[in-house]
Design a protein around this motif. Sequence first.
Motif, short mmCIF file in Angstrom:
data_model
loop_
_atom_site.label_atom_id
_atom_site.label_comp_id
_atom_site.label_asym_id
_atom_site.label_seq_id
_atom_site.Cartn_x
_atom_site.Cartn_y
_atom_site.Cartn_z
N PHE A 52 7.22 -24.94 -13.57
CA PHE A 52 6.19 -24.30 -14.40
C PHE A 52 4.88 -25.06 -14.33
O PHE A 52 3.81 -24.47 -14.32
CB PHE A 52 6.66 -24.23 -15.86
N CYS A 53 5.00 -26.38 -14.27
CA CYS A 53 3.82 -27.22 -14.24
C CYS A 53 2.99 -26.95 -12.99
O CYS A 53 1.79 -26.72 -13.07
CB CYS A 53 4.26 -28.68 -14.30
N ARG A 54 3.68 -26.95 -11.86
CA ARG A 54 2.95 -26.75 -10.61
C ARG A 54 2.34 -25.37 -10.54
O ARG A 54 1.18 -25.20 -10.16
CB ARG A 54 3.87 -26.97 -9.41
N ARG A 55 3.11 -24.34 -10.95
CA ARG A 55 2.57 -22.98 -10.91
C ARG A 55 1.35 -22.86 -11.81
O ARG A 55 0.36 -22.24 -11.46
CB ARG A 55 3.63 -21.96 -11.35
N GLY A 56 1.47 -23.47 -13.00
CA GLY A 56 0.34 -23.41 -13.92
C GLY A 56 -0.90 -24.05 -13.32
O GLY A 56 -2.00 -23.49 -13.37
N MET A 57 -0.74 -25.22 -12.71
CA MET A 57 -1.88 -25.91 -12.12
C MET A 57 -2.49 -25.10 -10.98
O MET A 57 -3.71 -25.04 -10.83
CB MET A 57 -1.44 -27.27 -11.57
N GLU A 58 -1.63 -24.47 -10.19
CA GLU A 58 -2.15 -23.66 -9.10
C GLU A 58 -3.04 -22.54 -9.62
O GLU A 58 -4.09 -22.25 -9.05
CB GLU A 58 -1.00 -23.06 -8.27
N THR A 59 -2.62 -21.91 -10.73
CA THR A 59 -3.46 -20.82 -11.23
C THR A 59 -4.74 -21.34 -11.85
O THR A 59 -5.75 -20.64 -11.86
CB THR A 59 -2.73 -19.98 -12.29
N ILE A 60 -4.73 -22.58 -12.36
CA ILE A 60 -5.98 -23.12 -12.89
C ILE A 60 -6.97 -23.33 -11.75
O ILE A 60 -8.16 -23.08 -11.89
CB ILE A 60 -5.73 -24.46 -13.62
N VAL A 61 -6.47 -23.76 -10.60
CA VAL A 61 -7.37 -24.03 -9.49
C VAL A 61 -7.82 -22.74 -8.81
O VAL A 61 -8.96 -22.59 -8.41
CB VAL A 61 -6.68 -24.96 -8.47
N ASN B 227 2.39 -18.09 -18.35
CA ASN B 227 3.28 -19.20 -18.04
C ASN B 227 3.87 -19.71 -19.34
O ASN B 227 3.12 -20.03 -20.27
CB ASN B 227 2.46 -20.30 -17.34
N LYS C 48 -1.33 -21.51 -1.12
CA LYS C 48 -0.27 -21.15 -2.06
C LYS C 48 1.01 -20.86 -1.30
O LYS C 48 0.97 -20.29 -0.22
CB LYS C 48 -0.68 -19.92 -2.87
N GLU C 49 2.13 -21.21 -1.91
CA GLU C 49 3.41 -20.85 -1.31
C GLU C 49 3.49 -19.32 -1.27
O GLU C 49 3.02 -18.68 -2.19
CB GLU C 49 4.57 -21.37 -2.16
N LEU D 121 -2.08 -17.98 -16.15
CA LEU D 121 -1.74 -19.17 -16.91
C LEU D 121 -1.23 -18.77 -18.29
O LEU D 121 -0.34 -19.40 -18.84
CB LEU D 121 -2.96 -20.08 -17.03
N ILE E 58 10.87 -28.61 -15.42
CA ILE E 58 9.51 -28.44 -15.89
C ILE E 58 8.51 -28.48 -14.73
O ILE E 58 7.42 -27.93 -14.83
CB ILE E 58 9.20 -29.56 -16.92
N PHE E 59 8.94 -29.12 -13.62
CA PHE E 59 8.01 -29.25 -12.49
C PHE E 59 7.57 -27.90 -11.98
O PHE E 59 6.42 -27.71 -11.60
CB PHE E 59 8.68 -30.00 -11.33
#
Lengths: 195, 472
Positions: free
Chosen positions: B118-127, A60, B84-85, A57, B115-116
């Motif tokens: 980066f947003c999705r990738r970021g959320m995936e790493t948070i989870v 990113n 994950k993809e 993160l 932005i989608f």
Amino acid sequence: MGSRASTLLREEEIEEIKKETGFSHSQITRLYSRFTSLDKGENGTLSREDFQRIPELAINPLGDRIINAFFPEGEDQVNFRGFMRTLAHFRPIEDNEKNKNATTSEPLNSRTNKLLFAFRLYDLDRDDKISRDELLQVLRMMVGVNISDEQLGSIADRTIQEADTNGDNSISFNEFIKVLEKVDVEQKMSIRFLH
Amino acid sequence: MTWFTFLVDNLLCRCLGISITVWFTLLFFCTIVPAVLGVSFGMRRLYMATLLKIFEWATLRMEMGAKEKNQELYKPYSSDIIAKEPSSSLLQEFQELRGSASCLSSEPEFELADIFYFCRRGMETIVDDDVTKRFSAQELQNWNLLTRSNNNFRHISLRLTVLWGLGVLIRYGVLLPLRVTLAVTGISLLLVLTFLVAFLPNRELRSYLSEKVHLMCYRICVRALTAIITYHNRENKPQNGGICVANHTTPIDVIILANDGCYSLVGQVHGGLMGMIQRAMVRSSPHIWFERSEVKDRHLVAKRLGDHVADKTKQPILIFPEGTCINNTSVMMFKKGSFEIGCTVYPVAIKYDPRFGDAFWNSSKFGMVNYLLRMMSSWAIVCSVWYLPPMNREEGEDAVQFANRVKAAIAAQGGLVDLIWDGGLKRAKVKDAFKEEQQKLYSKVLVGEMDQNQSDDKHSQDDNPEDANNRN
């Protein structure tokens, strides 16, 4: 032993979160375990530093904006409810919403709410408008030092020109929705949660 | 009445005396003598098999308990949180978004929808991210009667609690004192014998005896931990004049490897008991201990290692290139220092079986003493050691590529995930260079190919400082 008591998630809480977010029982327990593993201070809340400890993160370009989305205005800690509420935006949209409850409020993962989430990533000062300045700042975050100010400025101008319909030189939420009406938001802003 | 109490006292004393004698005789014959002679009775494997049966039974009870309450048992291994993809690169994903023509256009193309990604990738790493979960203990499928590894404690029935209580009694009342006695015996023997051996004038006799002494003491220590080790491919054992590299999970790795062969250890000079042990060891065999100030000096470190390796009579050096303890589910970045010396590298893969006691040392959570106590009060430490065929640096390969090749071999053998992330991320923040790489990639999407001052394939490892190997 020791602080185990704090790791107990009560059944009523799980039910409430289920109603509010639509996650299943096992998903909530799984995500709670993730929440506690991120919570290094073991006080039941996450701070910004806890998020920044995730290396993937931190690299990113929009990491800070995403982290910010978890924290309500002016607050520095997010509890598990808030954590789940934000994550709920990324649930895939199913055809049969099993959790349609009595209140007619929109589920957190509806197309509009997903778009609102993305809109707020751009809207730095939370005034419900994306100004040229804000767009420039977010663009700068995404490209780093690799594009000159002039080029970036012209990109921002073009984007606002294309989106702005009422001539106030900024993008409102409705204009935002209009620009993205052809984009498959449901797929791009969803994470496949497993049961 | 006094005669009665006197009788009872006498009886008690006699009983105590007899039981202690029996205890120590048993101890002596069942553990110390085999350790000295290098023989095994196979008792530990029997112990292991019995324990496994009990654990399966315990998990079954918990499942039944959960079914009664109509809830699901928390099974961490049964699935990931998210699917994950398959990791496609940033360039690939944006190419799909834009269509293939965009890369050649001179007009920068930006979409609000970018932005989608980066947003999705970021959320995936948070989870679910790849790195942070390597720094805490692995989760288990079955319950092994240790509260430390139990997330389903709501479903415990009475029978299970009784069994658990019994387990606590056995572990803390029987096993722990036994093991502590053994450990103390082993360490004192080491100190005394190496001291004595150091006085011998004849060099060959000295090195021969010191080898025997070291092996014997390590064998006692292994029994002190009830470590059940299986060595594979012993024909590939490290030879003199080489460096042995292994993945690092715990300081006990040293005991596990030294149980089967003599190595020269590398590390910082400590004070106190550790320091005493270090000084004792160095008297009879050539270990490499660095002062705290010398550790930062890369050239000095490399020179001393190089000198040691050049001398073919000296034992192989044991190094853990990760530089810190990882939780044995993955292998993280190998620091290139040991791979620059230019000698043969003998890779070793160590894999612990977490069912009997998690060996990982979470140094941010537990100190050394606390950790040792936990180790000695677990059921056992079961592990497998694979000796891999020796590797040499090939033509045109630099130290970093060589390190990665060795790392991949170790990961493949041990069934571990091969990660490029630095184990130092346990404590340190990730370098900005990685974020800048991402930004550069995205800029390419916007404006197409630009003049690059630096090559894209710059090894980001060149930036990582050679930190002390012992910073756990």
